[in-house]
Design an enzyme around this catalytic site. Structure first.
Site, short mmCIF file in Angstrom:
data_model
loop_
_atom_site.label_atom_id
_atom_site.label_comp_id
_atom_site.label_asym_id
_atom_site.label_seq_id
_atom_site.Cartn_x
_atom_site.Cartn_y
_atom_site.Cartn_z
N ASP A 129 -8.54 -9.17 -8.67
CA ASP A 129 -9.05 -8.02 -7.92
C ASP A 129 -10.47 -8.35 -7.48
OD1 ASP A 129 -6.74 -6.49 -8.25
OD2 ASP A 129 -7.44 -5.61 -10.12
N ASP A 148 -2.95 -4.34 -3.31
CA ASP A 148 -3.09 -2.93 -3.69
C ASP A 148 -3.27 -2.06 -2.45
OD1 ASP A 148 -3.05 -3.80 -6.35
OD2 ASP A 148 -5.23 -3.85 -6.49
#
Length: 169
Positions: A129, A148
């Protein structure tokens, strides 16, 4: 299965979603110092402190949920279950000829984002991330990635299409 423009569209969206996500993660892993247990990691401001890049390896799911599960449960909930669900959704959109292009795009984006994150879990043991938004207390996200974003955008599009169908019915 007969190859149609529709199925090419679905697989193209899935492929492009996965490619964009994986390319971005390769760049982040190669250029941004990641957070460790003893080091906070590098933070690169893009738009002041409002939009920041960093490198965080997430061993859980959304916002790290599930990172403290035992290994067997983590494999079931974060690998096996998503693969089965993604496969069922793909089968559904390939068979349901009544879905409009926006819904196909949304489902394909969700599938592509899901596959990209499952791939990370299998290959790296975690999901990279790197995006963070903080609008000064008004709005703040967790650290996320392009996969995401694809899943979230797909869900929002499906929600909007659902409202549109209800309104016209």
């Amino acid at each position: 299965m007969k190859i149609t423009k529709r199925s090419i569209y679905i697989f193209l969206v899935i492929f492009l979603t996965i490619a964009a996500d994986q390319i971005s993660k390769v760049i982040v892993r190669a250029t941004i110092v990641g957070r460790t247990d003893t080091q906070p990691g590098e933070r690169i401001p893009i738009i002041g402190d409002y939009f920041t890049l960093m490198n965080v390896e997430n061993t859980g799911a959304f916002l790290g949920m599930g990172s403290d599960l035992n290994p067997t449960l983590r494999i079931i909930l974060l690998l096996i279950l998503p693969i089965v669900v993604l496969g069922l959704v793909l089968r559904h959109i390939l068979k349901d000829k009544t879905l409009d292009n926006w819904s196909l795009f949304a489902f394909a984006s969700i599938i592509g984002g899901g596959i990209a994150n499952v791939y990370d879990r299998i290959v790296y043991g975690s999901v990279t991330d790197f995006l963070f938004i903080d609008l000064g207390g008004v709005f703040k996200t967790g650290i996320f990635n392009l996969a995401d974003m694809s899943v979230s955008a797909g869900m929002i599009i499906l929600l909007l299409m659902s409202f549109k169908k209800q309104k016209s019915a």
